[in-house]
Design a protein around this motif. Structure first.
Motif, mmCIF file in Angstrom:
data_model
loop_
_atom_site.group_PDB
_atom_site.id
_atom_site.type_symbol
_atom_site.label_atom_id
_atom_site.label_comp_id
_atom_site.label_asym_id
_atom_site.label_seq_id
_atom_site.Cartn_x
_atom_site.Cartn_y
_atom_site.Cartn_z
ATOM 1 N N GLN A 44 -26.208 6.322 -29.821
ATOM 2 C CA GLN A 44 -26.415 5.771 -28.479
ATOM 3 C C GLN A 44 -25.081 5.524 -27.793
ATOM 4 O O GLN A 44 -24.896 5.871 -26.631
ATOM 5 N N ARG A 45 -24.151 4.927 -28.520
ATOM 6 C CA ARG A 45 -22.834 4.679 -27.947
ATOM 7 C C ARG A 45 -22.128 6.008 -27.668
ATOM 8 O O ARG A 45 -21.458 6.159 -26.651
ATOM 9 N N ASP A 47 -23.400 8.697 -26.705
ATOM 10 C CA ASP A 47 -23.943 9.232 -25.448
ATOM 11 C C ASP A 47 -23.429 8.473 -24.227
ATOM 12 O O ASP A 47 -23.343 9.044 -23.135
ATOM 13 N N GLU A 48 -23.093 7.210 -24.375
ATOM 14 C CA GLU A 48 -22.632 6.398 -23.247
ATOM 15 C C GLU A 48 -21.151 6.604 -22.927
ATOM 16 O O GLU A 48 -20.741 6.471 -21.770
ATOM 17 N N LYS A 51 -19.983 8.990 -20.077
ATOM 18 C CA LYS A 51 -20.296 8.423 -18.759
ATOM 19 C C LYS A 51 -19.204 7.437 -18.342
ATOM 20 O O LYS A 51 -18.764 7.440 -17.189
ATOM 21 N N LEU A 52 -18.778 6.591 -19.280
ATOM 22 C CA LEU A 52 -17.730 5.627 -18.989
ATOM 23 C C LEU A 52 -16.427 6.338 -18.632
ATOM 24 O O LEU A 52 -15.759 5.975 -17.659
ATOM 25 N N SER A 118 -21.813 1.244 -11.720
ATOM 26 C CA SER A 118 -21.974 2.095 -12.908
ATOM 27 C C SER A 118 -21.030 1.652 -14.019
ATOM 28 O O SER A 118 -21.423 1.575 -15.187
ATOM 29 N N GLN A 121 -22.313 -1.617 -15.545
ATOM 30 C CA GLN A 121 -23.485 -1.396 -16.397
ATOM 31 C C GLN A 121 -23.081 -0.747 -17.716
ATOM 32 O O GLN A 121 -23.560 -1.143 -18.785
ATOM 33 N N LEU A 122 -22.193 0.241 -17.647
ATOM 34 C CA LEU A 122 -21.738 0.906 -18.860
ATOM 35 C C LEU A 122 -20.940 -0.056 -19.747
ATOM 36 O O LEU A 122 -21.090 -0.043 -20.975
ATOM 37 N N GLN A 123 -20.119 -0.869 -19.128
ATOM 38 C CA GLN A 123 -19.348 -1.834 -19.905
ATOM 39 C C GLN A 123 -20.278 -2.793 -20.648
ATOM 40 O O GLN A 123 -20.097 -3.051 -21.839
ATOM 41 N N ARG A 125 -23.466 -2.266 -21.403
ATOM 42 C CA ARG A 125 -24.245 -1.491 -22.386
ATOM 43 C C ARG A 125 -23.415 -1.212 -23.636
ATOM 44 O O ARG A 125 -23.881 -1.398 -24.759
ATOM 45 N N ILE A 126 -22.185 -0.763 -23.444
ATOM 46 C CA ILE A 126 -21.333 -0.440 -24.587
ATOM 47 C C ILE A 126 -20.966 -1.704 -25.359
ATOM 48 O O ILE A 126 -20.954 -1.706 -26.597
#
Length: 189
Positions: A44-45, A47-48, A51-52, A118, A121-123, A125-126
């Motif tokens: 999961q990470r 995949d993120e 994007k970051l 974005s 949100q990514l920060q 999420r990660i």
């Protein structure tokens, strides 16, 4: 009468041996389950992270070396995970986590990036994934410790050796991972 006592003793030993074997299987499977939980979070990470990196690349002055180190560490983590090399994974994880820390620290100097929805949100999420990985790492290491202890204890060690149960490595991060962050270095002061 002696035959019944002997037969009873054999049955008790057989039941005890089966019980030991089943316990070894349980702890081996607990290690596999704990690793599978970590693997899901790592994917999961994984995949993120692109994007970051892409969001950060939109800000031309953002440190390219920091982004490149994260991309390279991400590849090393993936390769070690695919090989099942727990020690190499731990080292690559340390580099990746340090790189992520640098990205988030350097982002403080970019108000436009911090305002980017974005990025935020990514920060989050990660960061949540990082916390979950840390929790699962502890669970994995506990399962490995139980497994390794079970295959070393006598008489289970006899069965473990005979049936090919082996010790598993702990998931440990590099020394850089556990060192204090040098804030002055992060901000170039």
């Amino acid at each position: 009468m002696a035959q019944y006592i002997f037969l009873g003793g054999v049955v008790i030993l057989l039941i005890y041996g089966i019980s030991l074997y089943n316990q070894l299987v349980l702890v081996k499977n607990a290690v596999a389950k704990a690793w599978a939980n970590i693997d899901v979070l790592l994917k999961q990470r994984h995949d993120e992270l692109p994007k970051l990196v892409e969001v950060c690349k939109q800000y031309k002055q953002f440190e390219q070396t920091t982004l490149q180190s994260v991309v390279q560490a991400r590849s090393q983590v993936q390769a070690a995970g695919e090989r099942g090399d727990i020690r190499a994974l731990g080292q690559a994880e340390g580099v990746l986590r340090a790189g992520l820390g640098r990205i988030f620290a350097v982002a403080e100097a970019y108000p436009e990036l911090r305002a980017n929805e974005s990025f935020m949100q990514l920060q989050h999420r990660i960061s949540a994934l990082e916390n979950a990985i840390a929790d699962r790492r502890e669970f994995y290491n506990d399962a490995v410790n139980i497994n390794n202890t079970q295959i070393e204890l006598f008489p289970g060690s006899l069965l473990a050796r005979q049936f090919g149960f082996t010790a598993r490595p702990m998931l440990e991060f590099s020394d850089a991972e556990v060192q204090d962050v040098d804030v002055k270095q992060l901000f170039g002061q």
